[in-house]
Design an enzyme around this catalytic site. Sequence first.
Site, mmCIF file in Angstrom:
data_model
loop_
_atom_site.group_PDB
_atom_site.id
_atom_site.type_symbol
_atom_site.label_atom_id
_atom_site.label_comp_id
_atom_site.label_asym_id
_atom_site.label_seq_id
_atom_site.Cartn_x
_atom_site.Cartn_y
_atom_site.Cartn_z
ATOM 1 C CB CYS A 42 -0.896 0.008 1.230
ATOM 2 S SG CYS A 42 -2.048 1.408 1.259
ATOM 3 C CG ASP A 44 -0.632 4.044 5.303
ATOM 4 O OD1 ASP A 44 0.301 4.544 5.970
ATOM 5 O OD2 ASP A 44 -1.812 4.056 5.692
ATOM 6 N NE ARG A 46 -0.511 5.040 8.745
ATOM 7 C CZ ARG A 46 -1.788 4.931 9.091
ATOM 8 N NH1 ARG A 46 -2.139 5.131 10.349
ATOM 9 N NH2 ARG A 46 -2.704 4.609 8.198
ATOM 10 C CG HIS A 98 -1.660 -1.047 5.934
ATOM 11 N ND1 HIS A 98 -2.200 -0.046 6.699
ATOM 12 C CD2 HIS A 98 -1.790 -0.639 4.641
ATOM 13 C CE1 HIS A 98 -2.619 0.931 5.915
ATOM 14 N NE2 HIS A 98 -2.387 0.597 4.656
ATOM 15 C CB CYS A 101 -5.848 -0.423 4.541
ATOM 16 S SG CYS A 101 -5.481 0.195 2.886
HETATM 17 ZN ZN LIG Z 1 -3.426 1.247 3.009
#
Ligand SMILES: [Zn+2]
Length: 211
Positions: A42, A44, A46, A98, A101
């Site tokens: 992803c 993302d 993080r 994750h 999400c």
């Molecule tokens: Zn995500």
Amino acid sequence: MKSYEKLLRENRSWAQQMIEKDPQYFDRLAHLQTPEFLWIGCSDSRVPANEITGTQPGEIFVHRNIANMVVHTDVNLLSVLNYAVNHLKVKHVIVCGHYGCGGIKAALTNHDYKQVLNMWLRNIKDVYRLHEKELSKINDEEKLCNRLVELNVTEQLIHLAKTSIIQRAWKYHDRPHLHGWVYGLKDGLIKPLMDMVPGTRIDSLYEYDDL
Ligand SMILES: [Zn+2]
């Protein structure tokens, strides 16, 4: 100092540190990359592939998009997959989702995110519909999201196995091994969910018999 200037400053000190530890570091990397892994994760911020797996530049070939999707019309993803499998000859392809999400959460709403986000999220809504029987019984919002995160990873792994790129590599080279993982934002741990070794059977309609 502007925020982006800090990135450039940190980059200079990182490069300096790497050279102090190993003077040949960049020379070596500049000439060759032989990663054993393709990571589909992803976007993302993080969930950075190298940091959470303790790997260095050169070890993982990375593709990231919202909610780690494998969409069969996505030329970007398919180009990365083709290059990783046929040219870098990776041994493992990892789809890593994750918990928590944002893409999955968004797909669970009825909100109009406008084009093109609606187009992208529709692929996730399709995963929900495939597993509606199980998911519609979950009342807790967080649990529902996290279960869809898991089911989405397994569906994307199966999508990989549906491509002729993977099927041809399985048939002629006995690789790559496909792995479906989920990363926990709250504990930093990766949970393996599903594996597909070369030759794993999928719905026969998706299997090419003249590769
Ligand atoms: Zn995500």
